[in-house]
Design a protein around this motif. Sequence first.
Motif, PDB file in Angstrom:
ATOM      1  N   HIS A  36       3.560   8.055 -10.192  1.00  0.00           N
ATOM      2  CA  HIS A  36       4.109   6.782  -9.719  1.00  0.00           C
ATOM      3  C   HIS A  36       3.420   5.608 -10.405  1.00  0.00           C
ATOM      4  CE1 HIS A  36       5.862   9.455  -6.948  1.00  0.00           C
ATOM      5  NE2 HIS A  36       4.831   9.571  -6.147  1.00  0.00           N
ATOM      6  N   GLU A  51       5.817   0.018   8.372  1.00  0.00           N
ATOM      7  CA  GLU A  51       7.041   0.801   8.561  1.00  0.00           C
ATOM      8  C   GLU A  51       6.608   2.249   8.639  1.00  0.00           C
ATOM      9  OE1 GLU A  51      10.530   3.190   7.178  1.00  0.00           O
ATOM     10  OE2 GLU A  51       8.506   3.087   6.372  1.00  0.00           O
ATOM     11  N   TYR A  69       9.408  -2.074  -4.341  1.00  0.00           N
ATOM     12  CA  TYR A  69       9.249  -3.232  -3.439  1.00  0.00           C
ATOM     13  C   TYR A  69       8.436  -4.341  -4.089  1.00  0.00           C
ATOM     14  CZ  TYR A  69      11.030   0.064  -0.036  1.00  0.00           C
ATOM     15  OH  TYR A  69      11.810   0.973   0.621  1.00  0.00           O
ATOM     16  N   ILE A  88       0.852  -1.196   0.000  1.00  0.00           N
ATOM     17  CA  ILE A  88       0.000   0.000   0.000  1.00  0.00           C
ATOM     18  C   ILE A  88       0.886   1.244   0.000  1.00  0.00           C
ATOM     19  CG2 ILE A  88      -1.815   1.210   1.259  1.00  0.00           C
ATOM     20  CD1 ILE A  88      -2.693  -1.556   2.298  1.00  0.00           C
ATOM     21  N   GLY A  89       0.685   2.088  -0.996  1.00  0.00           N
ATOM     22  CA  GLY A  89       1.594   3.220  -1.212  1.00  0.00           C
ATOM     23  C   GLY A  89       2.820   2.706  -1.960  1.00  0.00           C
ATOM     24  N   MET A 104       3.976   0.747   4.276  1.00  0.00           N
ATOM     25  CA  MET A 104       5.266   1.375   4.600  1.00  0.00           C
ATOM     26  C   MET A 104       5.237   2.840   4.154  1.00  0.00           C
ATOM     27  SD  MET A 104       7.829  -1.799   3.814  1.00  0.00           S
ATOM     28  CE  MET A 104       7.845  -1.716   2.030  1.00  0.00           C
ATOM     29  N   GLY A 105       5.628   3.720   5.088  1.00  0.00           N
ATOM     30  CA  GLY A 105       5.662   5.149   4.764  1.00  0.00           C
ATOM     31  C   GLY A 105       4.283   5.752   4.609  1.00  0.00           C
ATOM     32  N   GLY A 116      -6.171   4.386  -3.132  1.00  0.00           N
ATOM     33  CA  GLY A 116      -5.453   4.636  -1.887  1.00  0.00           C
ATOM     34  C   GLY A 116      -5.825   3.650  -0.794  1.00  0.00           C
ATOM     35  N   VAL A 117      -5.176   3.805   0.356  1.00  0.00           N
ATOM     36  CA  VAL A 117      -5.419   2.914   1.490  1.00  0.00           C
ATOM     37  C   VAL A 117      -6.880   2.971   1.916  1.00  0.00           C
ATOM     38  CG1 VAL A 117      -4.689   4.664   3.208  1.00  0.00           C
ATOM     39  CG2 VAL A 117      -4.580   2.249   3.795  1.00  0.00           C
ATOM     40  N   HIS A 128       1.020   9.799   7.445  1.00  0.00           N
ATOM     41  CA  HIS A 128       0.351  10.694   6.494  1.00  0.00           C
ATOM     42  C   HIS A 128      -1.167  10.639   6.627  1.00  0.00           C
ATOM     43  CE1 HIS A 128       3.838  12.050   4.372  1.00  0.00           C
ATOM     44  NE2 HIS A 128       4.176  10.867   3.928  1.00  0.00           N
ATOM     45  N   ASN A 169       4.242   3.356  -4.761  1.00  0.00           N
ATOM     46  CA  ASN A 169       5.116   4.258  -5.502  1.00  0.00           C
ATOM     47  C   ASN A 169       5.432   3.653  -6.877  1.00  0.00           C
ATOM     48  OD1 ASN A 169       7.924   5.867  -5.965  1.00  0.00           O
ATOM     49  ND2 ASN A 169       6.548   7.002  -4.629  1.00  0.00           N
ATOM     50  N   PHE A 206      -1.073  -0.475  -4.339  1.00  0.00           N
ATOM     51  CA  PHE A 206      -2.109   0.564  -4.287  1.00  0.00           C
ATOM     52  C   PHE A 206      -1.387   1.899  -4.317  1.00  0.00           C
ATOM     53  CE2 PHE A 206      -4.079  -3.182  -2.754  1.00  0.00           C
ATOM     54  CZ  PHE A 206      -5.397  -3.088  -3.167  1.00  0.00           C
ATOM     55  N   GLU A 207      -1.636   2.680  -5.362  1.00  0.00           N
ATOM     56  CA  GLU A 207      -0.882   3.924  -5.528  1.00  0.00           C
ATOM     57  C   GLU A 207      -1.761   4.949  -6.239  1.00  0.00           C
ATOM     58  OE1 GLU A 207       2.206   5.302  -4.514  1.00  0.00           O
ATOM     59  OE2 GLU A 207       1.071   6.923  -5.437  1.00  0.00           O
ATOM     60  N   TYR A 260      -1.251   8.120  -7.039  1.00  0.00           N
ATOM     61  CA  TYR A 260      -0.647   9.221  -7.823  1.00  0.00           C
ATOM     62  C   TYR A 260      -0.229   8.766  -9.215  1.00  0.00           C
ATOM     63  CZ  TYR A 260      -1.037  12.529  -4.114  1.00  0.00           C
ATOM     64  OH  TYR A 260      -1.563  13.390  -3.179  1.00  0.00           O
TER      65      TYR A 260
HETATM   66  C1  LIG Z   1       6.364   8.112   1.839  1.00  0.00           C
HETATM   67  S1  LIG Z   1       5.955   7.265   0.353  1.00  0.00           S
HETATM   68  C2  LIG Z   1       6.307   5.586   0.813  1.00  0.00           C
HETATM   69  C3  LIG Z   1       6.590   4.726  -0.381  1.00  0.00           C
HETATM   70  C4  LIG Z   1       6.969   3.265  -0.069  1.00  0.00           C
HETATM   71  N1  LIG Z   1       5.825   2.547   0.476  1.00  0.00           N
HETATM   72  C5  LIG Z   1       8.118   3.209   0.876  1.00  0.00           C
HETATM   73  O1  LIG Z   1       7.935   2.789   2.024  1.00  0.00           O
HETATM   74  O2  LIG Z   1       9.228   3.564   0.482  1.00  0.00           O
HETATM   75  C6  LIG Z   1       4.178   7.313   0.368  1.00  0.00           C
HETATM   76  C7  LIG Z   1       3.544   6.695  -0.887  1.00  0.00           C
HETATM   77  O3  LIG Z   1       2.128   6.581  -0.685  1.00  0.00           O
HETATM   78  C8  LIG Z   1       1.456   7.151  -1.792  1.00  0.00           C
HETATM   79  N2  LIG Z   1       0.147   7.637  -1.292  1.00  0.00           N
HETATM   80  C9  LIG Z   1      -0.300   8.903  -1.222  1.00  0.00           C
HETATM   81  N3  LIG Z   1      -1.564   8.919  -0.746  1.00  0.00           N
HETATM   82  C10 LIG Z   1      -1.913   7.629  -0.520  1.00  0.00           C
HETATM   83  C11 LIG Z   1      -3.089   6.995  -0.062  1.00  0.00           C
HETATM   84  N4  LIG Z   1      -4.172   7.679   0.258  1.00  0.00           N
HETATM   85  N5  LIG Z   1      -3.087   5.649   0.038  1.00  0.00           N
HETATM   86  C12 LIG Z   1      -1.995   4.923  -0.305  1.00  0.00           C
HETATM   87  N6  LIG Z   1      -0.859   5.476  -0.744  1.00  0.00           N
HETATM   88  C13 LIG Z   1      -0.813   6.806  -0.867  1.00  0.00           C
HETATM   89  C14 LIG Z   1       2.394   8.231  -2.285  1.00  0.00           C
HETATM   90  O4  LIG Z   1       2.099   8.626  -3.603  1.00  0.00           O
HETATM   91  C15 LIG Z   1       3.727   7.544  -2.115  1.00  0.00           C
HETATM   92  O5  LIG Z   1       4.032   6.732  -3.212  1.00  0.00           O
END
Ligand SMILES: C[S@@+](CC[C@H](N)C(=O)[O-])C[C@H]1O[C@@H](n2cnc3c(N)ncnc32)[C@H](O)[C@@H]1O
Length: 320
Positions: free
Chosen positions: A154, A222, A133, A126-127, A193-194, A176-177, A198, A129, A148-149, A151
């Motif tokens: 990406h 993470e 990964y 999820i996220g 992760m990451g 998105g999530v 947010h 990018n 799941f991305e 943007y």
């Molecule tokens: C900080 S990056 C982390 C990327 C990767 N998962 C990592 O750990 O390196 C956050 C990622 O989540 C995406 N993102 C943004 N809004 C999101 C949402 N609502 N649900 C899931 N992913 C989202 C961003 O575009 C970006 O690719």
Amino acid sequence: MPTDYLDQLPHARHAAIRSRREENRGLLASAQKGVVRFREPFESVAHLRARALDLGGDVVRIGAADELDTEARQTVLRALRAFMPWRKGPFAVFGVDIDAEWRSQRKWQRLLPVLPDLAGKVVADIGSNNGYYLFRMAHHRPRLAIGFEPYLQHYFAFQTLNQLAGLANLHTELMGVEEVGLFANCFDVVFLMGIVYHRVSPIDSLREVRRAMRPGGTLIVESQAIPGDEPVALFPEKTYAKVPGTYFVPTGACLVNWMKRAGFREVELFASHPMSSEEQRRTDWMTFESYADFMDPADPSRTVEGYPAPWRVFARGRNP
Ligand SMILES: C[S@@+](CC[C@H](N)C(=O)[O-])C[C@H]1O[C@@H](n2cnc3c(N)ncnc32)[C@H](O)[C@@H]1O
């Protein structure tokens, strides 16, 4: 005609997912500048397919330099440059080395010791990018690995890389999530992760993720974190390390409590480390500000806003 992987997921909400995809299809095919900007580079290389693929090392390698003539390599280089800034990597694509802002192989190495067996499993990132990964996961032979991305930049970067790589078990949804619960009871393993820091409501996000997991499935989270042992989270006034979309930055203990209260069991922290400009930095493929610019130049233990400098923490839990 390739079959839709959804047919392998009987519990997913097929009608709702297909209707979301339909909306996305309209957007992806539209003439909007912000879409064309990323769709065109994808289309410019969509006829190419790599012969060599190496997903077992730190650098995700798709194609070798000698597979293309000079003109085709220039086309690939132009397409890849169109997806700048590259946040996650490294990649080598037909001999073009992409040195991304993040040395993402370090994160992967930290979770490798606890990586569940992915062979034959249904996995979500999820996220996701650009899919760095997902490609690393592909080395472990999942049945399906779904990113799941939301943007477009990406999303198209991943579609481009996977068009070249040709891996039929990797997919990305432009979602998105907050929509992952539509994939009810689908995933054996989820990587989040990451993302949590947010989210305006990290607990709701974790619950949404749990809805998408099979009983007994493993979640790996993470997160950016603040140092400390108390179960507390920092809530920045406006930005944290110059990033505006940051809400709750937990300690490791706080993240564990979030996961437990979202319903996960056997939750444990398995790694943590301070962030550094060794791991996140400006490169030729990401020319904007990076980690060093986000810290107080007079005191590296503080962000520019005066908050504690970030750590990263890793936790895992089981869906009962
Ligand atoms: C900080 S990056 C982390 C990327 C990767 N998962 C990592 O750990 O390196 C956050 C990622 O989540 C995406 N993102 C943004 N809004 C999101 C949402 N609502 N649900 C899931 N992913 C989202 C961003 O575009 C970006 O690719």
